[in-house]
Design an enzyme around this catalytic site. Structure first.
Site, PDB file in Angstrom:
ATOM      1  N   HIS A  22       0.836  -1.205   0.000  1.00 54.20           N
ATOM      2  CA  HIS A  22       0.000   0.000   0.000  1.00 54.20           C
ATOM      3  C   HIS A  22       0.875   1.261   0.000  1.00 54.20           C
ATOM      4  O   HIS A  22       0.635   2.210  -0.735  1.00 54.20           O
ATOM      5  CB  HIS A  22      -0.894   0.044   1.254  1.00 54.20           C
ATOM      6  CG  HIS A  22      -1.906  -1.052   1.350  1.00 54.20           C
ATOM      7  ND1 HIS A  22      -2.059  -1.839   2.474  1.00 54.20           N
ATOM      8  CD2 HIS A  22      -2.843  -1.490   0.474  1.00 54.20           C
ATOM      9  CE1 HIS A  22      -3.056  -2.693   2.282  1.00 54.20           C
ATOM     10  NE2 HIS A  22      -3.537  -2.517   1.076  1.00 54.20           N
ATOM     11  N   LYS A  24     -18.497  -6.281   8.909  1.00 52.60           N
ATOM     12  CA  LYS A  24     -17.274  -7.068   8.973  1.00 52.60           C
ATOM     13  C   LYS A  24     -16.446  -6.675  10.194  1.00 52.60           C
ATOM     14  O   LYS A  24     -16.191  -5.497  10.426  1.00 52.60           O
ATOM     15  CB  LYS A  24     -16.447  -6.792   7.696  1.00 52.60           C
ATOM     16  CG  LYS A  24     -16.008  -8.073   6.995  1.00 52.60           C
ATOM     17  CD  LYS A  24     -15.446  -7.798   5.625  1.00 52.60           C
ATOM     18  CE  LYS A  24     -13.936  -7.682   5.633  1.00 52.60           C
ATOM     19  NZ  LYS A  24     -13.376  -7.352   4.304  1.00 52.60           N
ATOM     20  N   ARG A  41      -2.280  -6.241  -8.277  1.00 52.71           N
ATOM     21  CA  ARG A  41      -1.242  -7.255  -8.056  1.00 52.71           C
ATOM     22  C   ARG A  41      -1.297  -8.375  -9.076  1.00 52.71           C
ATOM     23  O   ARG A  41      -0.313  -8.707  -9.706  1.00 52.71           O
ATOM     24  CB  ARG A  41      -1.402  -7.876  -6.648  1.00 52.71           C
ATOM     25  CG  ARG A  41      -0.949  -6.969  -5.536  1.00 52.71           C
ATOM     26  CD  ARG A  41      -1.434  -7.472  -4.201  1.00 52.71           C
ATOM     27  NE  ARG A  41      -2.892  -7.386  -4.123  1.00 52.71           N
ATOM     28  CZ  ARG A  41      -3.601  -7.658  -3.052  1.00 52.71           C
ATOM     29  NH1 ARG A  41      -3.002  -8.084  -1.962  1.00 52.71           N
ATOM     30  NH2 ARG A  41      -4.905  -7.523  -3.055  1.00 52.71           N
ATOM     31  N   SER A  62      -2.872  -7.806   3.152  1.00 51.53           N
ATOM     32  CA  SER A  62      -3.239  -7.628   4.561  1.00 51.53           C
ATOM     33  C   SER A  62      -3.698  -8.963   5.142  1.00 51.53           C
ATOM     34  O   SER A  62      -3.428  -9.271   6.310  1.00 51.53           O
ATOM     35  CB  SER A  62      -4.366  -6.599   4.695  1.00 51.53           C
ATOM     36  OG  SER A  62      -3.971  -5.364   4.165  1.00 51.53           O
TER      37      SER A  62
HETATM   38  P1  ADP Z   1      -9.838  -3.746  -0.095  1.00 48.36           P
HETATM   39  O1  ADP Z   1     -10.431  -4.191   1.200  1.00 48.36           O
HETATM   40  O2  ADP Z   1     -10.637  -2.694  -0.811  1.00 48.36           O
HETATM   41  O3  ADP Z   1      -9.346  -4.850  -1.035  1.00 48.36           O
HETATM   42  P2  ADP Z   1      -7.140  -3.372   0.730  1.00 48.36           P
HETATM   43  O4  ADP Z   1      -6.840  -2.640   1.983  1.00 48.36           O
HETATM   44  O5  ADP Z   1      -6.893  -4.841   0.740  1.00 48.36           O
HETATM   45  O6  ADP Z   1      -8.594  -2.968   0.361  1.00 48.36           O
HETATM   46  O7  ADP Z   1      -6.342  -2.760  -0.487  1.00 48.36           O
HETATM   47  C1  ADP Z   1      -6.511  -1.440  -0.941  1.00 48.36           C
HETATM   48  C2  ADP Z   1      -5.836  -1.270  -2.311  1.00 48.36           C
HETATM   49  O8  ADP Z   1      -4.464  -1.581  -2.216  1.00 48.36           O
HETATM   50  C3  ADP Z   1      -6.367  -2.183  -3.408  1.00 48.36           C
HETATM   51  O9  ADP Z   1      -6.357  -1.472  -4.629  1.00 48.36           O
HETATM   52  C4  ADP Z   1      -5.391  -3.308  -3.454  1.00 48.36           C
HETATM   53  O10 ADP Z   1      -5.341  -3.927  -4.730  1.00 48.36           O
HETATM   54  C5  ADP Z   1      -4.120  -2.554  -3.185  1.00 48.36           C
HETATM   55  N1  ADP Z   1      -3.086  -3.442  -2.641  1.00 48.36           N
HETATM   56  C6  ADP Z   1      -3.226  -4.364  -1.687  1.00 48.36           C
HETATM   57  N2  ADP Z   1      -2.064  -5.004  -1.453  1.00 48.36           N
HETATM   58  C7  ADP Z   1      -1.153  -4.466  -2.321  1.00 48.36           C
HETATM   59  C8  ADP Z   1       0.221  -4.708  -2.613  1.00 48.36           C
HETATM   60  N3  ADP Z   1       0.903  -5.667  -1.986  1.00 48.36           N
HETATM   61  N4  ADP Z   1       0.811  -3.961  -3.548  1.00 48.36           N
HETATM   62  C9  ADP Z   1       0.112  -3.002  -4.191  1.00 48.36           C
HETATM   63  N5  ADP Z   1      -1.185  -2.736  -3.986  1.00 48.36           N
HETATM   64  C10 ADP Z   1      -1.819  -3.444  -3.062  1.00 48.36           C
END
Ligand code: ADP
Length: 161
Positions: A18, A42, A91, A130
């Site tokens: 992120h 959730k 990703r 995450s």
């Molecule tokens: P959501 O619950 O909406 O999926 P996340 O917190 O998991 O939200 O992710 C938010 C954004 O960050 C999404 O666009 C996701 O694809 C991106 N993201 C998550 N992990 C990575 C990573 N390792 N590298 C780049 N972008 C990521």
């Protein structure tokens, strides 16, 4: 006119994947609002306030970044804060299919005036999520290679005992 983007997510917790997306997008926008979406259905792993404080600390020296929480459609949050762009990271092809769906729905909901901008993940961050970080913490493993140092230190001190 200011170019404002919202980077929406649950960030439970915020990872270096992120962080890198946000840092790389800094050149593209005048302001990036990291929007932590609240989903009352959730149960989150880390409390909302903790997730928010962590991200604020990571970017405390970056005036273009703001951290907010919201409980509404992402496009409505964009309108509220004056953002014309949604920032997302990609990703894998699975991410792509999901993002395509959400992106097309948001384009309709946003009356075509909110664009989603996608940045490809760095290859070395493709496997970081995450969900994986939470699994590692559940079994008391070391997540310091996957989350920013501020978060890794706090997890080590407060969540691994
Ligand atoms: P959501 O619950 O909406 O999926 P996340 O917190 O998991 O939200 O992710 C938010 C954004 O960050 C999404 O666009 C996701 O694809 C991106 N993201 C998550 N992990 C990575 C990573 N390792 N590298 C780049 N972008 C990521």
């Amino acid at each position: 006119m200011q170019r404002i983007a919202v980077f929406p997510g649950s960030f439970d917790p915020f990872t270096i994947g992120h962080e890198m997306i946000v840092r790389r997008a800094l050149d593209l926008f005048d302001k990036i609002i990291i929007g932590i979406g609240i989903n009352p259905e959730k149960q989150s792993f880390f409390p909302l306030e903790v997730r928010k404080r962590w991200i604020e600390r990571i970017f405390e020296n970056e005036p273009k970044i703001q951290v907010e929480t919201y409980q509404m459609l992402t496009v409505d949050f964009c309108r509220k804060v004056g953002a014309k762009y949604i920032l997302r990271g990609l990703r894998t092809s699975a991410d792509f299919e999901y993002e395509r769906l959400v992106g097309q729905i948001n384009r309709q909901l946003g009356n075509h005036d909110i664009e989603t901008v996608y940045l490809l993940t760095l290859p070395e961050h493709t496997f970081i999520s995450s969900t994986m970080v939470r699994e590692i913490i559940r079994f008391k493993g070391d997540v310091s290679k996957f989350v920013p140092k501020i978060i890794a230190d706090d997890i080590k001190n407060n969540y691994l005992n």
